[in-house]
Design a protein around this motif. Sequence first.
Motif, PDB file in Angstrom:
ATOM      1  N   LYS A  89       0.844  -1.206   0.000  1.00  0.00           N
ATOM      2  CA  LYS A  89       0.000   0.000   0.000  1.00  0.00           C
ATOM      3  C   LYS A  89       0.874   1.250   0.000  1.00  0.00           C
ATOM      4  N   LEU A  92       2.173   1.923  -3.420  1.00  0.00           N
ATOM      5  CA  LEU A  92       1.120   2.440  -4.299  1.00  0.00           C
ATOM      6  C   LEU A  92       0.771   3.886  -3.932  1.00  0.00           C
ATOM      7  N   CYS A  95       2.848   6.224  -5.628  1.00  0.00           N
ATOM      8  CA  CYS A  95       2.591   6.309  -7.079  1.00  0.00           C
ATOM      9  C   CYS A  95       1.361   7.146  -7.411  1.00  0.00           C
ATOM     10  N   PHE A 101       1.348   4.347 -13.659  1.00  0.00           N
ATOM     11  CA  PHE A 101       0.554   3.135 -13.862  1.00  0.00           C
ATOM     12  C   PHE A 101      -0.514   3.318 -14.953  1.00  0.00           C
ATOM     13  N   THR A 106      -1.044  -4.843 -16.522  1.00  0.00           N
ATOM     14  CA  THR A 106      -0.795  -5.304 -15.152  1.00  0.00           C
ATOM     15  C   THR A 106      -1.501  -6.623 -14.865  1.00  0.00           C
ATOM     16  N   MET A 126      -5.972  -0.346  -8.031  1.00  0.00           N
ATOM     17  CA  MET A 126      -5.335  -0.345  -9.347  1.00  0.00           C
ATOM     18  C   MET A 126      -6.229   0.308 -10.395  1.00  0.00           C
TER      19      MET A 126
END
Length: 182
Positions: A89, A92, A95, A101, A106, A126
Motif C-alpha cells: 500500500k 502504491l 505512485c 501506472f 498489469t 489499481m
Amino acid sequence: MKKNILAIIGSASSNSSNLRLVEQIALLSGNSLNIEIYEGLQDLPHFNPALSVDQPPEAVQLIRQKIEQADGILICTPEYIFSIPSGLKNLLEWCVATTIFAQKPTGLITASSNGAEGHRELTRIMQTIDAKFTADTSLLINGIKSKIDLNGNLREALKNQLIQFINNLKKMVDEATRHKTF
Ligand SMILES: Cc1cc2nc3c(=O)[nH]c(=O)nc-3n(C[C@H](O)[C@H](O)[C@H](O)COP(=O)(O)O)c2cc1C
C-alpha cells in the motif's frame, strides 16, 4: 522479443509463498517473459505527501523508474488483516501523484489463505491509478499454502491456471507495446 515484467511481491515474509509463486511463473513463462522481482519494498520510506511531487526520496524515484520502464507489472500479494499488506500500500501511495501506472499492462494475483477482501481492495486501488488489467489478468488464489510447497511444486490445477494467466498477461503486454507511440 522478451517482454520485461516487473514483479512486486506484497508479502513481508522471507519464506513467502507469493515469492515462490512468482518464481514458478517466471519458469512457466519460459522464454516469453523476462520477470524481474523488485526487492526494495521493505526499504521504501513511509509515504509522505509533502515529498511525493517535488522531492521524492531516491528509493521512490528508483521504483517509479522501474515501473515506467517495464513493459508490464505483476503484483502478487497475500491479504493481511482483510486488506493489502502495508508495504505494498505504501508503494502504491507513492505512485498516486504520478501517472506511471496509467494504462500499464498489469497482472494482479492475490494468493492467500482466503484473500477475497484484499483482492477486491487491490482491484479498486489499481483501477484508481488507471492500471490496465482485466478479469483475465487477475487471479485470486485461496488456500495458497496447500497449493505450492516449499520447493515451489504446484498443484496441477494451479499450474494450469498460471499458464492461462501468463498467456493472458503476455497478450495484453504484446498488444500494448504494439500500440505504443514513440
Ligand atoms: C499479519 C498477517 C495477517 C494475515 N491476515 C490474513 C487475512 O486477513 N486473510 C487471509 O486470507 N490471510 C491472512 N494471513 C495469512 C496469509 O494469507 C498467509 O500466511 C499467506 O500464505 C501469506 O503469504 P506469503 O506466504 O507470501 O507471505 C495473514 C498473515 C499475516 C502474517
